[in-house]
Design a protein around this motif. Structure first.
Motif, short mmCIF file in Angstrom:
data_model
loop_
_atom_site.label_atom_id
_atom_site.label_comp_id
_atom_site.label_asym_id
_atom_site.label_seq_id
_atom_site.Cartn_x
_atom_site.Cartn_y
_atom_site.Cartn_z
N GLU A 203 0.71 -1.17 0.28
CA GLU A 203 0.11 -0.21 0.10
C GLU A 203 0.99 0.95 -0.23
O GLU A 203 0.48 2.05 -0.29
N ARG A 207 -1.17 4.18 -2.07
CA ARG A 207 -1.68 5.01 -1.91
C ARG A 207 -1.44 6.02 -1.46
O ARG A 207 0.10 6.30 -1.03
N LEU A 210 -0.63 7.38 2.25
CA LEU A 210 0.69 6.48 2.37
C LEU A 210 2.01 7.08 2.07
O LEU A 210 2.78 7.43 2.86
N TYR A 336 -5.15 8.99 9.62
CA TYR A 336 -5.79 7.86 9.95
C TYR A 336 -7.14 7.04 9.62
O TYR A 336 -7.94 6.05 9.33
N THR A 343 -5.25 -0.01 6.11
CA THR A 343 -4.07 0.69 6.23
C THR A 343 -3.98 1.20 7.49
O THR A 343 -3.00 0.94 7.92
N GLY A 347 -0.30 -0.82 7.14
CA GLY A 347 0.11 0.36 6.56
C GLY A 347 0.42 1.75 7.19
O GLY A 347 2.05 1.93 7.34
#
Length: 420
Positions: A203, A207, A210, A336, A343, A347
């Protein structure tokens, strides 16, 4: 209240043993930090798939219970090693304990905030995360006070027993919180998150949020580790025994956490509610630019502050870490809440463990190399100005990343738009 109290005991546990680890690095100076951080980075890489496997296969309560219990047992196991520190040697014990305490800090704190992001939505997070962080800051103040009181009475090794007790209390509260949340409609706490054990690494590339978090972690770590390395050299030059170094680092932690608590009580919560979590990332980066520019101009030495002679390097360390804990951390954890569960755990954990320690290796190696080339405090601080400027640019993008879910219960006043 339960979350804040649980975080209070987490941070109490960590800050009781933090100066114990720091006095070992202070005993050998900054030249050994690349070795310390390199060992931590390797361990983090090895643990990433293990943590991903646990997250994928086990429900939240089991994940919390097993992880925290492992670190409690480790604390107990280190007691006899510290009783024999002089025979083992500061460098040898320092490598092992520095690796362990770094893993302890990153995994225990990261897992706590992953759990918080799991049980609060983004709107509630903006209202309460600074207050929960304030509970942790209370523990971060209480822990050094306990250490300051006890280290002269009982020595270093028994402090690990006190830390284990505090972490056990935190675990009990977290398990109670998880059980309460699992009884609510729509809770997924009793379900394993599933997915791949490598999802945290994958990820990072897929993403955008991230990726921004990883860059922001590297740049922020660059500033923090630069300050840490310079303070380690100062401690080696000015303190010759274990108790004096432990007391010095303990005072640094106390001052840092008092500043963090003041920020959370005054500015951070107001900023997150009125203007959004993105500004909680951007403002500390701008403060670091100004602070490091001042150090580059003034250089090292002492300042007269409230009648006390204070090392400028210690003051820099206190301010940078105070803003990191008092503002940046609650803002990051609030963001988050706007990403998927996988995630939040995998992540987030990868960014806050492996990526963080990769930055430590790079920065400490760079500091050692630049010092070998004759760079002084002013030159290193000037390089830090450039890093802080890059951090401000990335923070602006991270706080308003396009792949974040819409913010829930956004405030009417102070529309949280990205700065121009």
């Amino acid at each position: 209240m339960l979350s804040a109290l649980a975080f209070f005991f987490v941070m109490t546990s960590y800050y009781i043993i933090r100066p114990v680890g720091n006095q070992l690095s202070g005993a050998v100076g900054s030249q050994s930090l690349p070795l310390f951080y390199g060992a931590v980075f390797v361990v983090m890489l090895l643990l990433t798939p293990v943590f991903g496997l646990l997250v994928a296969r086990f429900p939240r309560r089991q994940l919390l219970g097993w992880s925290y219990s492992f670190f409690i047992l480790c604390l107990l196991a280190f007691v006899p090693a510290f009783m024999a520190q002089e025979r083992i040697g500061a460098r040898e014990l320092g490598v092992v304990f520095f690796v362990w305490i770094s893993v302890f800090n990153l995994f225990v704190v990261s897992l706590f905030w992953s759990f918080m992001a799991d049980i609060f939505n983004s709107g509630n997070a903006r209202q309460v995360f600074s207050l929960i962080a304030l509970g942790g800051m209370g523990g971060a103040i209480f822990g050094p006070l306990v250490t300051k009181l006890l280290v002269q009475l009982i020595g270093v090794a028994p402090l690990l027993l006190v830390s284990a007790l505090a972490l056990s209390l935190s675990l009990a509260l977290l398990l109670r919180l998880s059980a309460q949340h699992d009884r609510q409609p729509g809770s997924h706490g009793e379900e394993a998150i599933g997915g791949s054990l490598w999802a945290g690494i994958r990820e990072l590339w897929s993403r955008p949020f991230l990726r921004y978090m990883a860059l922001l972690m590297l740049f922020g770590d660059g500033i923090g580790t630069l300050a840490y390395a310079l303070v380690a050299d100062y401690a080696k030059a000015h303190f010759t025994d274990t108790v004096a170094r432990t007391a010095f680092y303990n005072d640094l932690d106390l001052a840092t956490n008092l500043l963090g608590a003041l920020l959370q009580l005054s500015l951070t919560r107001w900023l997150l509610i009125r203007h959004g979590a993105g500004w909680g990332l951007l403002l500390p980066a701008l403060v670091n630019v100004v602070l490091l520019a001042g150090v580059a101009l003034i250089g090292g030495g002492n300042l007269l502050l409230l009648g006390y002679s204070v090392p400028l390097l210690a003051l820099m360390s206190v301010i940078t870490r105070g803003f990191a804990y008092g503002m940046t951390k609650p803002a990051v954890d609030a963001l988050y809440t706007r990403v998927p569960r996988e995630t939040r755990y995998k992540g987030k954990n990868f960014v806050e463990t492996a990526v963080w320690r990769f930055g430590d290796v790079v920065v400490t190696s760079a500091v050692s190399g630049l010092r070998g080339l004759g760079w002084g405090i002013g030159g290193l601080a000037l390089a830090g100005v450039g890093v802080a400027t890059l951090a401000a640019m990335v923070a602006r993008r991270a706080g308003w990343s396009p792949d974040l879910a819409p913010d829930e219960h956004a405030p009417v006043v102070g529309d949280a738009k990205a700065p121009v």
